[in-house]
Motif scaffolding. Structure first.
Motif, PDB file in Angstrom:
ATOM      1  N   UNK A 170     -21.089  28.970  -2.563  1.00  0.00           N
ATOM      2  CA  UNK A 170     -21.022  28.424  -3.925  1.00  0.00           C
ATOM      3  C   UNK A 170     -19.572  28.091  -4.298  1.00  0.00           C
ATOM      4  N   UNK A 171     -18.669  29.034  -4.035  1.00  0.00           N
ATOM      5  CA  UNK A 171     -17.255  28.839  -4.374  1.00  0.00           C
ATOM      6  C   UNK A 171     -16.654  27.713  -3.535  1.00  0.00           C
ATOM      7  N   UNK A 172     -17.013  27.665  -2.254  1.00  0.00           N
ATOM      8  CA  UNK A 172     -16.494  26.611  -1.375  1.00  0.00           C
ATOM      9  C   UNK A 172     -16.900  25.235  -1.902  1.00  0.00           C
ATOM     10  N   UNK A 173     -18.135  25.125  -2.352  1.00  0.00           N
ATOM     11  CA  UNK A 173     -18.612  23.849  -2.908  1.00  0.00           C
ATOM     12  C   UNK A 173     -17.808  23.475  -4.155  1.00  0.00           C
ATOM     13  N   UNK A 174     -17.537  24.466  -5.018  1.00  0.00           N
ATOM     14  CA  UNK A 174     -16.747  24.213  -6.229  1.00  0.00           C
ATOM     15  C   UNK A 174     -15.342  23.711  -5.864  1.00  0.00           C
ATOM     16  N   UNK A 175     -14.826  24.188  -4.720  1.00  0.00           N
ATOM     17  CA  UNK A 175     -13.472  23.808  -4.301  1.00  0.00           C
ATOM     18  C   UNK A 175     -13.459  22.580  -3.404  1.00  0.00           C
ATOM     19  N   UNK A 176     -14.629  21.950  -3.259  1.00  0.00           N
ATOM     20  CA  UNK A 176     -14.689  20.711  -2.494  1.00  0.00           C
ATOM     21  C   UNK A 176     -14.719  20.890  -0.989  1.00  0.00           C
ATOM     22  N   UNK A 177     -15.056  22.079  -0.524  1.00  0.00           N
ATOM     23  CA  UNK A 177     -15.128  22.323   0.918  1.00  0.00           C
ATOM     24  C   UNK A 177     -16.543  21.986   1.412  1.00  0.00           C
ATOM     25  N   UNK A 178     -16.626  21.663   2.701  1.00  0.00           N
ATOM     26  CA  UNK A 178     -17.932  21.436   3.312  1.00  0.00           C
ATOM     27  C   UNK A 178     -17.834  21.744   4.805  1.00  0.00           C
ATOM     28  N   UNK A 203     -16.279  25.281   4.803  1.00  0.00           N
ATOM     29  CA  UNK A 203     -17.089  26.042   3.855  1.00  0.00           C
ATOM     30  C   UNK A 203     -17.699  27.270   4.523  1.00  0.00           C
ATOM     31  N   UNK A 204     -18.161  27.121   5.755  1.00  0.00           N
ATOM     32  CA  UNK A 204     -18.734  28.254   6.492  1.00  0.00           C
ATOM     33  C   UNK A 204     -17.694  29.346   6.709  1.00  0.00           C
ATOM     34  N   UNK A 205     -16.493  28.940   7.084  1.00  0.00           N
ATOM     35  CA  UNK A 205     -15.425  29.916   7.300  1.00  0.00           C
ATOM     36  C   UNK A 205     -15.054  30.604   5.999  1.00  0.00           C
ATOM     37  N   UNK A 206     -15.008  29.844   4.915  1.00  0.00           N
ATOM     38  CA  UNK A 206     -14.680  30.443   3.623  1.00  0.00           C
ATOM     39  C   UNK A 206     -15.726  31.482   3.244  1.00  0.00           C
ATOM     40  N   UNK A 207     -16.999  31.173   3.452  1.00  0.00           N
ATOM     41  CA  UNK A 207     -18.068  32.126   3.141  1.00  0.00           C
ATOM     42  C   UNK A 207     -17.881  33.412   3.950  1.00  0.00           C
ATOM     43  N   UNK A 208     -17.500  33.285   5.209  1.00  0.00           N
ATOM     44  CA  UNK A 208     -17.239  34.467   6.048  1.00  0.00           C
ATOM     45  C   UNK A 208     -16.041  35.252   5.510  1.00  0.00           C
ATOM     46  N   UNK A 209     -15.035  34.540   5.035  1.00  0.00           N
ATOM     47  CA  UNK A 209     -13.848  35.200   4.473  1.00  0.00           C
ATOM     48  C   UNK A 209     -14.209  35.998   3.216  1.00  0.00           C
ATOM     49  N   UNK A 210     -15.128  35.469   2.412  1.00  0.00           N
ATOM     50  CA  UNK A 210     -15.566  36.183   1.209  1.00  0.00           C
ATOM     51  C   UNK A 210     -16.318  37.453   1.613  1.00  0.00           C
ATOM     52  N   UNK A 251      -8.694  34.229  -7.244  1.00  0.00           N
ATOM     53  CA  UNK A 251      -7.371  33.796  -6.763  1.00  0.00           C
ATOM     54  C   UNK A 251      -7.475  32.434  -6.078  1.00  0.00           C
ATOM     55  N   UNK A 252      -8.533  32.239  -5.308  1.00  0.00           N
ATOM     56  CA  UNK A 252      -8.709  30.961  -4.620  1.00  0.00           C
ATOM     57  C   UNK A 252      -9.016  29.840  -5.611  1.00  0.00           C
ATOM     58  N   UNK A 253      -9.823  30.143  -6.628  1.00  0.00           N
ATOM     59  CA  UNK A 253     -10.078  29.148  -7.675  1.00  0.00           C
ATOM     60  C   UNK A 253      -8.781  28.775  -8.381  1.00  0.00           C
ATOM     61  N   UNK A 254      -7.986  29.786  -8.702  1.00  0.00           N
ATOM     62  CA  UNK A 254      -6.720  29.530  -9.399  1.00  0.00           C
ATOM     63  C   UNK A 254      -5.796  28.655  -8.542  1.00  0.00           C
ATOM     64  N   UNK A 255      -5.729  28.964  -7.242  1.00  0.00           N
ATOM     65  CA  UNK A 255      -4.870  28.203  -6.336  1.00  0.00           C
ATOM     66  C   UNK A 255      -5.302  26.735  -6.243  1.00  0.00           C
ATOM     67  N   UNK A 256      -6.592  26.501  -6.414  1.00  0.00           N
ATOM     68  CA  UNK A 256      -7.124  25.131  -6.326  1.00  0.00           C
ATOM     69  C   UNK A 256      -7.333  24.507  -7.706  1.00  0.00           C
ATOM     70  N   UNK A 257      -6.863  25.188  -8.756  1.00  0.00           N
ATOM     71  CA  UNK A 257      -7.010  24.708 -10.138  1.00  0.00           C
ATOM     72  C   UNK A 257      -8.469  24.468 -10.531  1.00  0.00           C
ATOM     73  N   UNK A 258      -9.350  25.381 -10.099  1.00  0.00           N
ATOM     74  CA  UNK A 258     -10.765  25.329 -10.466  1.00  0.00           C
ATOM     75  C   UNK A 258     -10.949  26.219 -11.687  1.00  0.00           C
ATOM     76  N   UNK A 259     -11.497  25.662 -12.736  1.00  0.00           N
ATOM     77  CA  UNK A 259     -11.661  26.393 -13.992  1.00  0.00           C
ATOM     78  C   UNK A 259     -12.984  27.155 -13.992  1.00  0.00           C
TER      79      UNK A 259
END
Length: 94
Positions: free
Chosen positions: A24-32, A36-43, A62-70
């Motif tokens: 979900x977060x990866x999608x919000x940050x524009x990953x695919x 996105x799979x790696x990010x999900x594993x990192x979470x 922290x990742x949302x903040x770094x990517x300016x996701x509100x």
């Protein structure tokens, strides 16, 4: 024996929820794809830092903040609650 089964179910559901949250977060940050799979594993991995959900929330925020996701912490936690129900349903369906 039932307690051990319940603990295992809870562990699996939490890991599944964290993977779903990561997706979900990866999608919000524009990953695919692989990113996105790696990010999900990192979470999922972030959850092993300390007991409870705070470590996961901290990572995603922290990742949302770094990517300016509100996104508010409340929204992230609410999504976690929703995804926990989905995770239990997926595991029970297996």
């Amino acid at each position: 024996k039932k307690h051990a089964h319940d603990e295992e179910l809870q562990f699996k559901a939490t890991a599944r929820r964290n993977k779903l949250l990561g997706a979900w977060a990866a999608e919000k940050m524009g990953m695919s794809g692989d990113e996105a799979s790696q990010y999900a594993k990192d979470v999922v991995a972030a959850d092993f830092e300390e007991a409870g959900d705070d470590d996961v929330v901290r990572k995603v925020m922290a990742d949302f903040k770094a990517k300016n996701i509100d996104q508010s912490e409340h929204q992230v936690r609410r999504t976690m609650d929703e995804l926990m129900a989905e995770a239990f349903a997926q595991i029970k369906a297996q």
